[in-house]
Scaffold this motif. Structure first.
Motif, PDB file in Angstrom:
ATOM      1  N   VAL A 159     -14.079   9.951   8.915  1.00 24.64           N
ATOM      2  CA  VAL A 159     -13.727   8.704   8.237  1.00 24.64           C
ATOM      3  C   VAL A 159     -14.961   7.880   7.837  1.00 24.64           C
ATOM      4  CG1 VAL A 159     -13.474   7.400  10.386  1.00 24.64           C
ATOM      5  CG2 VAL A 159     -12.229   6.678   8.356  1.00 24.64           C
ATOM      6  N   CYS A 160     -16.038   7.959   8.610  1.00 25.36           N
ATOM      7  CA  CYS A 160     -17.207   7.105   8.353  1.00 25.36           C
ATOM      8  C   CYS A 160     -18.078   7.712   7.256  1.00 25.36           C
ATOM      9  CB  CYS A 160     -18.015   6.927   9.633  1.00 25.36           C
ATOM     10  SG  CYS A 160     -19.460   5.885   9.368  1.00 25.36           S
ATOM     11  N   MET A 161     -18.379   6.896   6.255  1.00 28.52           N
ATOM     12  CA  MET A 161     -19.143   7.374   5.108  1.00 28.52           C
ATOM     13  C   MET A 161     -20.580   6.877   5.146  1.00 28.52           C
ATOM     14  SD  MET A 161     -16.293   6.964   2.199  1.00 28.52           S
ATOM     15  CE  MET A 161     -14.971   8.144   2.123  1.00 28.52           C
ATOM     16  N   SER A 162     -21.056   6.546   6.349  1.00 27.10           N
ATOM     17  CA  SER A 162     -22.390   5.946   6.429  1.00 27.10           C
ATOM     18  C   SER A 162     -23.471   6.887   5.917  1.00 27.10           C
ATOM     19  CB  SER A 162     -22.690   5.494   7.856  1.00 27.10           C
ATOM     20  OG  SER A 162     -22.608   6.585   8.736  1.00 27.10           O
ATOM     21  N   ILE A 181     -23.924   6.243   2.400  1.00 28.15           N
ATOM     22  CA  ILE A 181     -24.573   4.934   2.203  1.00 28.15           C
ATOM     23  C   ILE A 181     -26.069   5.051   2.466  1.00 28.15           C
ATOM     24  CG2 ILE A 181     -24.722   2.568   3.113  1.00 28.15           C
ATOM     25  CD1 ILE A 181     -21.663   2.796   3.630  1.00 28.15           C
ATOM     26  N   CYS A 207     -16.585   2.064   0.841  1.00 27.07           N
ATOM     27  CA  CYS A 207     -15.920   2.741   1.955  1.00 27.07           C
ATOM     28  C   CYS A 207     -14.514   2.140   2.125  1.00 27.07           C
ATOM     29  CB  CYS A 207     -16.716   2.564   3.240  1.00 27.07           C
ATOM     30  SG  CYS A 207     -15.841   3.228   4.671  1.00 27.07           S
ATOM     31  N   ALA A 218     -12.588   2.069   4.516  1.00 29.91           N
ATOM     32  CA  ALA A 218     -12.343   1.458   5.830  1.00 29.91           C
ATOM     33  C   ALA A 218     -13.050   0.115   5.998  1.00 29.91           C
ATOM     34  CB  ALA A 218     -12.801   2.420   6.932  1.00 29.91           C
ATOM     35  N   PHE A 219     -13.987  -0.218   5.097  1.00 28.78           N
ATOM     36  CA  PHE A 219     -14.804  -1.426   5.267  1.00 28.78           C
ATOM     37  C   PHE A 219     -13.948  -2.688   5.331  1.00 28.78           C
ATOM     38  CE2 PHE A 219     -17.034  -5.133   3.709  1.00 28.78           C
ATOM     39  CZ  PHE A 219     -18.200  -5.110   4.451  1.00 28.78           C
ATOM     40  N   CYS A 260     -12.397  -0.704   9.843  1.00 26.54           N
ATOM     41  CA  CYS A 260     -13.758  -0.824  10.396  1.00 26.54           C
ATOM     42  C   CYS A 260     -14.288  -2.239  10.214  1.00 26.54           C
ATOM     43  CB  CYS A 260     -14.685   0.183   9.704  1.00 26.54           C
ATOM     44  SG  CYS A 260     -16.360   0.154  10.375  1.00 26.54           S
ATOM     45  N   LEU A 299     -16.286   1.741  13.291  1.00 27.02           N
ATOM     46  CA  LEU A 299     -16.087   3.190  13.226  1.00 27.02           C
ATOM     47  C   LEU A 299     -17.420   3.909  13.075  1.00 27.02           C
ATOM     48  CD1 LEU A 299     -12.938   3.416  10.903  1.00 27.02           C
ATOM     49  CD2 LEU A 299     -13.041   3.380  13.392  1.00 27.02           C
ATOM     50  N   GLY A 300     -18.446   3.179  12.708  1.00 28.64           N
ATOM     51  CA  GLY A 300     -19.764   3.790  12.548  1.00 28.64           C
ATOM     52  C   GLY A 300     -20.852   2.825  12.974  1.00 28.64           C
ATOM     53  N   THR A 348     -23.448   1.862  11.391  1.00 29.86           N
ATOM     54  CA  THR A 348     -23.910   0.924  10.359  1.00 29.86           C
ATOM     55  C   THR A 348     -23.127  -0.393  10.380  1.00 29.86           C
ATOM     56  OG1 THR A 348     -22.579   2.261   8.861  1.00 29.86           O
ATOM     57  CG2 THR A 348     -24.936   2.490   8.666  1.00 29.86           C
ATOM     58  N   MET A 349     -21.971  -0.414  11.059  1.00 28.49           N
ATOM     59  CA  MET A 349     -21.208  -1.660  11.157  1.00 28.49           C
ATOM     60  C   MET A 349     -21.660  -2.515  12.344  1.00 28.49           C
ATOM     61  SD  MET A 349     -19.052  -3.726   9.917  1.00 28.49           S
ATOM     62  CE  MET A 349     -17.875  -3.145   8.695  1.00 28.49           C
ATOM     63  N   CYS A 379     -23.579  -1.889   6.504  1.00 23.97           N
ATOM     64  CA  CYS A 379     -22.191  -2.372   6.595  1.00 23.97           C
ATOM     65  C   CYS A 379     -22.144  -3.700   7.352  1.00 23.97           C
ATOM     66  CB  CYS A 379     -21.316  -1.322   7.276  1.00 23.97           C
ATOM     67  SG  CYS A 379     -21.295   0.250   6.378  1.00 23.97           S
TER      68      CYS A 379
END
Ligand code: SF4
Length: 373
Positions: free
Chosen positions: A312-315, A318, A328, A330-331, A335, A341-342, A344-345, A352
């Motif tokens: 799910v995480c597209m970091s 990014i 993303c 989920a942003f 998330c 979820l990643g 980067t958040m 993120c």
């Protein structure tokens, strides 16, 4: 405040933006390498003040974000062990592993301590001779000297209940990986100012020559970043590809000789797995054989732990400059900082986290549809 206010001066910023507007004639994609630069850009809205032809994409220079899930799971496995005091910088505590984060381990009885320097761990080790003290040694060239120093000093003082879980990463191989990617969009780099304060910029010159891509070593304040953008745009418009130092108050060509020497005494270059980017050859540091006794990975036998990145995480996209946080799905929904979820958040330097902290998730539907500028 000296050395700060003048780098946030609105009049100077306005002049630089006007100069960029006068110079630019077509679209260019620039990547700021450091997470600290990303946060400044989003905090001050610099990307929205620049002419539309300048697109800033966010790079892989957030050390927390690129620490592999596997390494985080190994850290968590060690932190759960009895008689271990697991020490880390504070920004790693909320980074999710496969089974929660360091806060969860602490709440379940693990001994997890936040330190401000790896050398603090040596004091903790001396005060707790019946415990094993482990430091989570992550980061770029910037944090490597102090981490190397902690190992050096541990040996010098005969401290044997101390070890380091090393996951250092190096910027130049990651930049080469981005430029080698078939779908690369990056045409110039705002180089990593703090990394170059340690390493200098000689390692970036072959990148400039081979890929014909401008690299401008850039600081972290708004004026630094706008100056870096202007220098990049000038080079691109004139068909030049050169290394320029836009952070002369902190960076010299050969960096910090004492820091580099300490790194060279304790670490060697190795292949390294990056979160979201995969294994990049010769892109990290590990302990040399001389200091292998301080390697927590072998001391606690966690090298067999493997992890699978959540889909799910597209970091990763990014960090390669192919997407932005608002792209993303989920942003700001599934998330967010409360339920990341990643990495980067949650990282203080994560893209993120920057978008969320400075309210980019509060944009209206029109802006969302228009993309993340
Ligand atoms: S918003 Fe969350 S899920 Fe999406 S890329 Fe960022 S950290 Fe990963």
């Amino acid at each position: 405040m000296k050395y700060l206010d003048e780098y946030r001066d609105q009049r100077v910023a306005g002049n630089l933006i006007e100069e960029i507007k006068r110079t630019i004639t077509r679209p260019w994609v620039l990547m700021e390498v450091c997470g600290g630069q990303t946060h400044s850009i989003v905090k001050y809205g610099l990307d929205r003040l620049l002419p539309e032809q300048v697109e800033l994409v966010h790079g892989p220079g957030c050390p927390v974000c690129v620490t592999s899930l596997e390494t985080i799971d190994r850290a968590h496995a060690i932190a759960r062990m009895p008689d271990v005091i697991f020490c880390s910088f504070g920004d790693m505590l909320r980074v999710p592993g496969t089974h929660g984060d360091l806060f969860k381990i602490k709440s379940e009885g693990g001994i997890v301590r936040v330190v401000y320097s790896p050398l603090d761990c040596l004091k903790i080790a001396r005060a707790n001779p019946d415990k094993q003290v482990v430091f989570f040694a992550i980061g770029f060239e910037t944090t490597a000297p102090a981490n190397a120093m902690s190992v050096w000093e541990a040996r010098r003082h005969g401290i044997t209940n101390f070890s380091v879980l090393v996951s250092h990463v190096l910027v130049p191989p990651a930049m080469r990986g981005i430029l080698d990617s078939p779908n690369n969009r990056v045409q110039a780099f705002l180089g990593p100012g703090h990394v170059c304060a340690i390493s200098g910029w000689t390692e970036y010159e072959p990148i400039v020559d081979r890929y014909r891509v401008p690299v401008v070593v850039t600081g972290f304040e708004p004026i630094d970043i706008l100056q870096g953008v202007l220098l990049c745009v000038q080079q691109l418009e004139q068909g030049r590809a050169e290394l320029e130092n836009g952070y002369a108050r902190a960076v010299q060509r050969k960096g910090n000789a004492a820091a580099r020497e300490m790194i060279g005494r304790v670490f060697r270059v190795c292949d390294r797995a990056w979160r979201g980017l995969g294994v990049i050859p010769q892109s990290g540091y590990s302990l040399t054989g001389e200091f292998s006794a301080y390697d927590a990975e072998s001391r606690f036998d966690v090298s067999r732990i493997h992890a699978v990145e959540p889909a799910v995480c597209m970091s990763g996209e990014i960090l390669k400059g192919l997407m932005k946080p608002l792209d993303c799905p989920a942003f700001g929904r599934e998330c967010n900082p409360e339920n990341p979820l990643g990495a980067t958040m949650v990282s203080a330097e994560g893209a993120c986290a920057a978008y969320y902290s400075y309210g980019r998730h509060l944009v209206d539907a029109h802006s969302l549809a228009a993309g993340s500028r």
